[in-house]
Motif scaffolding. Structure first.
Motif, short mmCIF file in Angstrom:
data_model
loop_
_atom_site.label_atom_id
_atom_site.label_comp_id
_atom_site.label_asym_id
_atom_site.label_seq_id
_atom_site.Cartn_x
_atom_site.Cartn_y
_atom_site.Cartn_z
N ALA A 53 0.87 -1.18 0.00
CA ALA A 53 0.00 0.00 0.00
C ALA A 53 0.90 1.22 0.00
O ALA A 53 1.64 1.45 0.95
CB ALA A 53 -0.90 -0.02 1.23
N VAL A 54 0.86 1.98 -1.09
CA VAL A 54 1.77 3.13 -1.22
C VAL A 54 0.98 4.43 -1.28
O VAL A 54 0.09 4.60 -2.10
CB VAL A 54 2.68 3.03 -2.46
CG1 VAL A 54 3.99 2.36 -2.12
CG2 VAL A 54 2.01 2.33 -3.60
N SER A 55 1.37 5.34 -0.41
CA SER A 55 0.65 6.61 -0.31
C SER A 55 1.34 7.72 -1.10
O SER A 55 0.76 8.78 -1.28
CB SER A 55 0.59 7.03 1.16
OG SER A 55 1.90 7.29 1.63
N LEU A 77 -0.49 -0.67 -4.52
CA LEU A 77 -1.90 -0.26 -4.47
C LEU A 77 -1.93 1.18 -3.98
O LEU A 77 -1.42 1.49 -2.90
CB LEU A 77 -2.68 -1.14 -3.48
CG LEU A 77 -4.11 -0.68 -3.15
CD1 LEU A 77 -5.00 -0.73 -4.39
CD2 LEU A 77 -4.72 -1.55 -2.05
N LEU A 79 -4.50 4.44 -3.27
CA LEU A 79 -5.88 4.91 -3.16
C LEU A 79 -5.88 6.43 -3.34
O LEU A 79 -5.26 7.14 -2.54
CB LEU A 79 -6.47 4.58 -1.79
CG LEU A 79 -6.42 3.12 -1.34
CD1 LEU A 79 -7.02 2.96 0.06
CD2 LEU A 79 -7.16 2.22 -2.33
N LYS A 136 -9.80 3.21 3.87
CA LYS A 136 -8.51 2.59 3.51
C LYS A 136 -8.53 1.11 3.90
O LYS A 136 -8.16 0.24 3.10
CB LYS A 136 -7.37 3.27 4.26
CG LYS A 136 -6.83 4.53 3.57
CD LYS A 136 -5.66 5.03 4.40
CE LYS A 136 -5.28 6.43 4.06
NZ LYS A 136 -4.47 7.07 5.09
N THR A 154 2.33 -2.34 4.69
CA THR A 154 2.17 -0.88 4.78
C THR A 154 3.46 -0.27 5.33
O THR A 154 4.29 -0.96 5.93
CB THR A 154 0.99 -0.50 5.69
OG1 THR A 154 1.17 -1.13 6.95
CG2 THR A 154 -0.34 -0.88 5.10
N GLY A 155 3.58 1.05 5.15
CA GLY A 155 4.83 1.74 5.52
C GLY A 155 4.83 2.33 6.91
O GLY A 155 5.62 3.25 7.16
N HIS A 156 3.97 1.86 7.82
CA HIS A 156 3.98 2.40 9.18
C HIS A 156 5.39 2.27 9.77
O HIS A 156 5.97 1.19 9.74
CB HIS A 156 3.01 1.63 10.08
CG HIS A 156 1.58 1.82 9.70
ND1 HIS A 156 0.93 1.00 8.81
CD2 HIS A 156 0.67 2.76 10.08
CE1 HIS A 156 -0.32 1.41 8.66
NE2 HIS A 156 -0.51 2.47 9.40
P1 AMP Z 1 -1.16 6.71 7.30
O1 AMP Z 1 -2.39 5.97 7.69
O2 AMP Z 1 -1.43 7.88 6.40
O3 AMP Z 1 -0.23 6.99 8.43
O4 AMP Z 1 -0.36 5.70 6.36
C1 AMP Z 1 0.12 4.49 6.85
C2 AMP Z 1 0.38 3.57 5.69
O5 AMP Z 1 -0.84 3.28 5.01
C3 AMP Z 1 1.30 4.15 4.62
O6 AMP Z 1 2.65 3.96 4.95
C4 AMP Z 1 0.89 3.36 3.41
O7 AMP Z 1 1.48 2.07 3.42
C5 AMP Z 1 -0.61 3.20 3.61
N1 AMP Z 1 -1.35 4.28 2.93
C6 AMP Z 1 -1.69 5.49 3.44
N2 AMP Z 1 -2.36 6.22 2.53
C7 AMP Z 1 -2.47 5.46 1.41
C8 AMP Z 1 -3.05 5.64 0.13
N3 AMP Z 1 -3.68 6.77 -0.20
N4 AMP Z 1 -2.98 4.63 -0.77
C9 AMP Z 1 -2.36 3.47 -0.43
N5 AMP Z 1 -1.78 3.25 0.75
C10 AMP Z 1 -1.83 4.22 1.67
#
Ligand code: AMP
Ligand code: FES
Ligand code: ZN
Length: 321
Positions: A53-55, A77, A79, A136, A154-156
């Protein structure tokens, strides 16, 4: 300052590790840390393909980069949450990365598949981050299942994990603490394993990794995150870390080692299939589908109040004239 590994001039000082690294040694350190975490916790088997999952931010792109470098079979992926320029920029970064590495990427536009995050927040009176998190989770599960993946990464990073842990401890969210692990095994055949290979690497480390590897990532934060409580927790932890380097890592590691196993997820009833989308749900309709239905209902109500239907008496008056 000299590199702890090769004695060349160091570019990064990691006080929490009592180590400093030059650029090539840091890249090696980062990749080894990720690989060790994956192996130690059996996150990904060598023959498994991974949905990442890549943001468009530094963490998930740095993760994707390491997984590719380590030879894992990956697909991305993304979003598109519909959050103005922020979404437009992040989408561009992700698409460029996927094209440059010639790796498959699935882009899902929430406004087309369901509703955008701003619309969901506006019509349901939720804070955008709450609606966003719910959607998400749904799309991560749905596309992992549809694509036949067994694992979603995911990249947490460490800062995310420590902040989440602090929030859950402050409010004694015992149900969340029971599920707070870097590897979440599926609780239903339609769910996949969820892994967080960067959970021991800090914000600083992922930022340097992305920078040293020449990754072009979106620097702006989501405009909604400024108000998020998570940021307050992160600031507090950073203040502690500045005085006591290593605090964040030991907070998370010690929790996982000694406290986390004491929290037990409630047994509860087995999930059934959501009547609308078919994904596992404890209610007849899952919370994602309920959110979408609520938005659609309120949009219709607003439409009706803007364009009221002619009342019968007006109709009659119109016929008579
Ligand atoms: P966050 O919830 O924004 O702290 O993001 C945590 C992780 O959720 C990120 O490192 C990504 O792996 C994944 N992620 C966040 N936003 C997206 C997105 N728009 N599309 C895909 N993966 C996402
Ligand atoms: Fe979800 Fe900002 S990324 S509301
Ligand atoms: Zn549903």
């Amino acid at each position: 300052m000299k590199c702890t590994r090769c004695r060349a001039s160091a570019e990064i000082n990691l006080r929490s590790h009592h180590a400093a690294f030059c650029r090539p040694c840091f890249i090696l350190h980062f990749q080894r840390q990720v690989e060790r975490t994956i192996k130690r916790l059996d996150m990904i088997a060598p023959d498994e393909s991974v949905l990442v999952a890549v943001s468009g931010g530094k963490d998930s792109l740095a993760l994707w980069d390491v997984l590719i470098a380590q030879g894992y079979q990956t697909s991305g992926l993304y979003l598109d949450l519909g959050i103005g320029q922020y979404s437009a920029h992040s989408r561009e970064k992700v698409e460029r990365f996927a094209t440059a590495h010639n790796i498959p990427l699935r882009v899902v536009t929430l406004a087309e598949e369901a509703v955008s995050v701003p619309t969901a927040a506006q019509f349901t009176n939720r804070v955008p981050c709450a609606a966003c998190g719910l959607m998400k989770r749904h799309f991560f599960d749905q596309y992992a299942l549809e694509g036949g993946f067994k694992v979603l990464a995911t990249g947490h990073n460490l800062d995310d994990e420590a902040a989440r842990l602090l929030g859950n401890v402050l409010h004694w969210q015992t149900e969340y603490l029971a599920r707070e692990k870097p590897v979440l095994q599926p609780t239903h055949p339609r769910f996949v394993r969820k892994v967080r290979p960067l959970y021991r690497l800090s914000d600083l480390e992922t930022a340097f990794s992305a920078f040293f590897r020449g990754i072009d990532y979106v620097v702006d934060e989501c405009p909604n995150s400024a108000k998020a409580t998570q940021l307050t927790y992160k600031d507090t932890l950073n203040a502690l870390e500045a005085k006591m380097p290593g605090t964040k890592l030991s907070f998370v590691q010690e929790f996982l080692r000694s406290a986390q196993p004491l929290f037990v997820a409630p047994d509860g009833s087995a999930p059934r299939d959501c009547e609308v989308c078919g994904m596992p749900s404890f209610a007849p309709v899952c919370s994602f589908c309920r959110l979408v239905q609520e938005v659609e209902r309120k949009q219709e109500q607003r439409q009706t109040s803007l364009n009221p239907q002619p009342t019968p008496s007006t109709d009659a008056a119109a016929l008579e004239s």
